[in-house]
Design a protein around this motif. Structure first.
Motif, PDB file in Angstrom:
ATOM      1  N   PRO A 207       0.800  -1.231   0.000  1.00  0.00           N
ATOM      2  CA  PRO A 207       0.000   0.000   0.000  1.00  0.00           C
ATOM      3  C   PRO A 207       0.835   1.285   0.000  1.00  0.00           C
ATOM      4  CG  PRO A 207      -0.111  -1.101   2.138  1.00  0.00           C
ATOM      5  CD  PRO A 207       0.649  -2.014   1.224  1.00  0.00           C
ATOM      6  N   TYR A 208       2.130   1.150   0.306  1.00  0.00           N
ATOM      7  CA  TYR A 208       3.067   2.289   0.224  1.00  0.00           C
ATOM      8  C   TYR A 208       4.468   1.709   0.201  1.00  0.00           C
ATOM      9  CZ  TYR A 208       3.332   1.338   5.250  1.00  0.00           C
ATOM     10  OH  TYR A 208       3.470   0.710   6.465  1.00  0.00           O
ATOM     11  N   ASN A 209       5.454   2.545  -0.090  1.00  0.00           N
ATOM     12  CA  ASN A 209       6.830   2.053  -0.143  1.00  0.00           C
ATOM     13  C   ASN A 209       7.301   1.684   1.256  1.00  0.00           C
ATOM     14  OD1 ASN A 209       7.082   2.423  -2.884  1.00  0.00           O
ATOM     15  ND2 ASN A 209       7.854   4.516  -2.667  1.00  0.00           N
ATOM     16  N   ASN A 210       7.783   0.476   1.409  1.00  0.00           N
ATOM     17  CA  ASN A 210       8.300   0.051   2.714  1.00  0.00           C
ATOM     18  C   ASN A 210       9.419   0.985   3.174  1.00  0.00           C
ATOM     19  OD1 ASN A 210       6.620  -2.134   2.648  1.00  0.00           O
ATOM     20  ND2 ASN A 210       8.229  -3.684   2.416  1.00  0.00           N
ATOM     21  N   TYR A 223      12.258   7.228   4.824  1.00  0.00           N
ATOM     22  CA  TYR A 223      13.509   6.669   4.287  1.00  0.00           C
ATOM     23  C   TYR A 223      13.211   5.655   3.174  1.00  0.00           C
ATOM     24  CZ  TYR A 223      17.832   3.999   4.064  1.00  0.00           C
ATOM     25  OH  TYR A 223      18.955   3.360   3.618  1.00  0.00           O
ATOM     26  N   GLN A 224      13.976   5.735   2.086  1.00  0.00           N
ATOM     27  CA  GLN A 224      13.646   4.931   0.902  1.00  0.00           C
ATOM     28  C   GLN A 224      14.819   4.195   0.286  1.00  0.00           C
ATOM     29  OE1 GLN A 224      14.652   7.918   1.003  1.00  0.00           O
ATOM     30  NE2 GLN A 224      15.080   8.867  -0.953  1.00  0.00           N
ATOM     31  N   ARG A 225      16.047   4.329   0.834  1.00  0.00           N
ATOM     32  CA  ARG A 225      17.223   3.875   0.075  1.00  0.00           C
ATOM     33  C   ARG A 225      17.450   2.367   0.059  1.00  0.00           C
ATOM     34  NH1 ARG A 225      18.816   7.352  -3.583  1.00  0.00           N
ATOM     35  NH2 ARG A 225      18.680   9.455  -2.755  1.00  0.00           N
ATOM     36  N   LEU A 226      17.205   1.683   1.143  1.00  0.00           N
ATOM     37  CA  LEU A 226      17.449   0.235   1.240  1.00  0.00           C
ATOM     38  C   LEU A 226      18.909  -0.123   0.927  1.00  0.00           C
ATOM     39  CD1 LEU A 226      14.244  -1.196  -0.485  1.00  0.00           C
ATOM     40  CD2 LEU A 226      14.697  -1.046   1.958  1.00  0.00           C
ATOM     41  N   GLU A 227      19.788   0.203   1.856  1.00  0.00           N
ATOM     42  CA  GLU A 227      21.221  -0.107   1.672  1.00  0.00           C
ATOM     43  C   GLU A 227      21.434  -1.611   1.588  1.00  0.00           C
ATOM     44  OE1 GLU A 227      23.648   1.996   1.309  1.00  0.00           O
ATOM     45  OE2 GLU A 227      22.745   3.906   1.959  1.00  0.00           O
ATOM     46  N   ARG A 228      22.350  -2.002   0.707  1.00  0.00           N
ATOM     47  CA  ARG A 228      22.688  -3.433   0.619  1.00  0.00           C
ATOM     48  C   ARG A 228      23.956  -3.754   1.385  1.00  0.00           C
ATOM     49  NH1 ARG A 228      20.297  -5.228  -4.991  1.00  0.00           N
ATOM     50  NH2 ARG A 228      18.877  -3.476  -5.220  1.00  0.00           N
ATOM     51  N   ALA A 229      24.824  -2.753   1.563  1.00  0.00           N
ATOM     52  CA  ALA A 229      26.071  -2.983   2.303  1.00  0.00           C
ATOM     53  C   ALA A 229      26.158  -1.954   3.411  1.00  0.00           C
ATOM     54  CB  ALA A 229      27.251  -2.823   1.355  1.00  0.00           C
ATOM     55  N   PHE A 237      16.717  -0.679  14.419  1.00  0.00           N
ATOM     56  CA  PHE A 237      15.958  -1.079  13.223  1.00  0.00           C
ATOM     57  C   PHE A 237      14.561  -0.492  13.324  1.00  0.00           C
ATOM     58  CE2 PHE A 237      13.607  -4.959  11.230  1.00  0.00           C
ATOM     59  CZ  PHE A 237      13.550  -4.339   9.990  1.00  0.00           C
ATOM     60  N   LEU A 238      14.186   0.302  12.312  1.00  0.00           N
ATOM     61  CA  LEU A 238      12.811   0.814  12.220  1.00  0.00           C
ATOM     62  C   LEU A 238      12.225   0.300  10.911  1.00  0.00           C
ATOM     63  CD1 LEU A 238      11.425   4.353  12.981  1.00  0.00           C
ATOM     64  CD2 LEU A 238      10.769   3.160  10.893  1.00  0.00           C
ATOM     65  N   ILE A 239      11.089  -0.361  11.013  1.00  0.00           N
ATOM     66  CA  ILE A 239      10.413  -0.833   9.797  1.00  0.00           C
ATOM     67  C   ILE A 239       8.968  -0.365   9.823  1.00  0.00           C
ATOM     68  CG2 ILE A 239      10.237  -3.146  10.882  1.00  0.00           C
ATOM     69  CD1 ILE A 239       9.952  -4.197   7.919  1.00  0.00           C
ATOM     70  N   ASP A 240       8.622   0.397   8.779  1.00  0.00           N
ATOM     71  CA  ASP A 240       7.245   0.886   8.582  1.00  0.00           C
ATOM     72  C   ASP A 240       6.787   0.255   7.279  1.00  0.00           C
ATOM     73  OD1 ASP A 240       4.935   2.267   7.959  1.00  0.00           O
ATOM     74  OD2 ASP A 240       5.733   4.224   8.546  1.00  0.00           O
ATOM     75  N   ALA A 241       6.001  -0.807   7.399  1.00  0.00           N
ATOM     76  CA  ALA A 241       5.604  -1.556   6.207  1.00  0.00           C
ATOM     77  C   ALA A 241       4.225  -2.149   6.428  1.00  0.00           C
ATOM     78  CB  ALA A 241       6.618  -2.660   5.931  1.00  0.00           C
TER      79      ALA A 241
END
Ligand code: GLY
Ligand code: MN
Ligand code: MN
Length: 442
Positions: A207-210, A223-229, A237-241
Motif C-alpha cells: 500500500p506504500y513504499n516500505n 527513508y527509501q534507500r534500502l542499503e545493501r552494504a 531497526f525501524l520498519i514501517d511496512a
C-alpha cells in the motif's frame, strides 16, 4: 462478526455503499454514477507502463485491484454493473473473469474494448463519473459528490474491517520475517525482501513504499534507500511496512534496539505511550486531542529519559516536543494508506482546522464507531530540527550530550491500526501479532 468470512460480509457492504451513494446522488440531482478503475501511466518516451494503482473509489465497490480499464455503473434501484475489461491482446495475459462468491451480488459483463463500456452507461440521465479518464457527456469528479463520499468512507463496514484485520495479519508476518534478518545481521535490502516474501505480495502490491531503516537512517521519516552494504550488525531497526487485502491497507511500524541501553529504554517508553494513546481511540473523542495528548506523553518520556529538562505539557507549550516528534499522531486508514477525508468537518468538505503549530496532522475529525486510524507516535534525532532548536531559546531545555549519545540510533516509531469500536478500541495490529505468536507457540 469477527471471524465471519469476508465473502459473507460483502453483500451487506455493497448495500451500505449503495445506500450512501443513493443519498448523495439524490442530494446532488444525479441519476447515475460511473466509476473508472483507471489506466496505468506510460513512461516518458517509452512503451512501458508504470505499476497500476487502481482508483480507490472503484475498489470500494469490487475487490479488483489489478485490472485496468474496468468500469462500474450504478443506477439507484438497480444492481451495480461491472464492465470487466478482457482485451484481445496477445502481448499480455488478460485477467480471468472474477469468480468469487462476491460476484453474485452484482452483474458482470465482459468487454474487450473500454469504448464498449460507454454503451452501458449512455442514456442514463444526468451522470457523474469518478476517475482519471472520462467521456464527455458525464460530469467528471464533481467536488460535492467526492466530498460526501469521502466523508462517509471514514466509517468502515464490517466487510472493510474484516479486510483490514487480514491485511494486518499479513503485515505482522512480514514484520516478523524482517526482524529475523535484522537479528542475524542482514542488510536493509535483505530485510525488505524477506518482508515481501513473508507477506506473499509484490512490491507494487504494497500500500506504500516500505520504510526499512537501520541506525541513523531510522531518523529519516520516509527513508527509501534500502542499503545493501552497511556496517553490521546494526544498532537499531525501524520498519514501517504494510500489506493489503482486497485493496484495504495495513500501515504498521515497529522499532527495535539490538542491545539494552538508553535507546532501548526510549523504544520501551514510546511503546508504553503508544498503548495509552490507543486507548483514546473511542467514539466521541476529538482526534486533535489525541495528537496533543501524544505530545504530552512523549514529552514526559523524553524528560524521564534525560533528553529534555521539562515535563510533557511545558515541553509542548515551548515547542520542544515538536523537535523530536514532528509529524502527526496518525491518519485515517482504509482504501488508501492516508485515506481521504481526514480534515473534513462534515459532508460539505468544510475544513476542520489543525491545532495551531501542528501543520502535518492529517486527521482532525471526531471519532465514531467504525472509523479506523493509525496511532503512530515517534521520537527522532533529526539534525535539521535539532539545529533549529539549538539556535533558539529551546536550547536550554535540551540535554545535548544525551542527544549526541542517541543520534547514532536514529529514531523510534511504533504504529498500530486501531478501529474505534462501540465498546472499546480494536487494535488490529496488536491482535495480528498476538495471533501470529499463538500460532507459533501451538
Ligand atoms: N507509512 C506512512 C505512514 O505511516 O503514514
Ligand atoms: Mn501511518
Ligand atoms: Mn506507517
Amino acid at each position: 462478526m469477527n471471524g465471519t468470512p469476508v465473502d459473507d460480509l460483502y453483500p451487506d457492504h455493497l448495500r451500505t455503499l449503495m445506500r450512501r451513494t443513493d443519498a448523495t446522488l439524490d442530494a446532488l440531482k444525479f441519476d447515475a454514477l460511473v466509476i473508472h478503475a483507471g489506466v496505468p501511466p506510460v513512461l516518458f518516451l517509452d512503451d512501458q507502463d508504470y505499476p497500476f494503482k487502481v482508483n480507490p473509489h472503484f475498489k470500494a465497490w469490487v475487490p479488483i485491484t489489478d485490472n485496468p480499464r474496468c468500469t462500474l455503473v450504478y443506477v439507484p434501484g438497480r444492481r451495480p454493473k461491472l464492465l470487466f475489461n478482457r482485451p484481445d491482446d496477445f502481448w499480455h495475459k488478460p485477467a480471468a473473469m472474477p469468480t468469487g462468491r462476491w460476484t453474485e451480488a452484482l452483474d458482470i459483463v465482459s468487454i474487450s474494448d473500454p469504448k464498449q463500456a460507454v454503451e452501458h452507461w449512455s442514456g442514463l440521465g444526468r451522470t457523474a463519473q469518478i476517475g482519471p479518464d472520462f467521456a464527455a457527456e458525464a460530469v467528471a469528479n464533481p467536488k460535492e459528490l467526492l466530498d460526501r463520499l469521502h466523508f462517509d468512507r471514514a466509517v468502515k463496514t464490517p466487510y472493510e474491517l474484516a479486510c483490514m484485520r487480514l491485511a494486518s495479519e499479513l503485515g505482522a508476518r512480514g514484520h516478523r520475517a524482517a526482524y529475523e534478518v535484522f537479528r542475524s545481521g542482514g542488510s536493509e535490502y535483505a530485510a525488505h525482501m524477506a518482508y515481501l516474501s513473508a507477506c506473499d505480495q509484490r512490491e507494487e502490491e504494497m500500500p506504500y513504499n516500505n520504510i526499512v531503516a537501520y541506525d541513523e537512517n531510522t531518523a529519516v521519516l520516509h527513508y527509501q534507500r534500502l542499503e545493501r552494504a552497511q556496517a553490521s550488525p546494526a544498532r537499531s531497526f525501524l520498519i514501517d511496512a504494510g500489506a493489503q487485502f482486497r485493496g484495504y491497507a495495513a500501515d504498521i511500524t515497529r522499532t527495535y534496539a539490538r542491545n539494552p541501553g538508553r535507546f532501548a529504554d526510549l523504544v520501551a517508553a514510546v511503546d508504553e505511550a503508544q498503548l495509552k494513546l490507543c486507548e483514546e481511540i473511542v467514539p466521541g473523542r476529538d482526534y486533535r486531542e489525541v495528537h496533543l495528548s501524544a505530545h504530552r506523553h512523549l514529552g514526559d518520556a523524553l524528560h524521564r529519559l534525560g533528553v529534555t529538562r521539562l515535563p510533557g505539557q511545558a515541553a509542548l507549550e515551548k515547542g520542544i516536543t515538536s523537535v523530536f516528534f514532528p509529524h502527526g499522531i496518525g491518519h485515517l486508514l482504509g482504501l488508501q494508506v492516508h485515506d481521504v477525508g481526514g480534515v473534513m468537518d462534515d459532508q460539505s468538505g468544510k475544513e476542520r482546522a489543525r491545532p495551531e503549530g501542528h501543520p502535518y496532522l492529517r486527521l482532525t475529525r471526531m471519532l465514531e464507531p467504525g472509523v479506523v486510524v493509525t496511532v503512530e507516535p515517534g521520537l527522532y534525532m533529526i539534525d535539521s530540527l535539532l539545529a533549529k532548536a539549538h539556535a533558539d531559546e529551546r536550547r536550554a531545555h535540551i540535554d545535548w550530550a544525551v542527544v549526541e549519545e542517541l543520534k547514532p540510533f536514529g529514531g523510534v516509531r511504533i504504529e498500530d491500526n486501531v478501529a474505534a469500536g462501540a465498546q472499546r478500541p480494536e487494535n488490529m495490529t496488536r491482535d495480528a501479532f498476538a495471533k501470529l505468536g499463538a500460532r507459533r507457540a501451538a
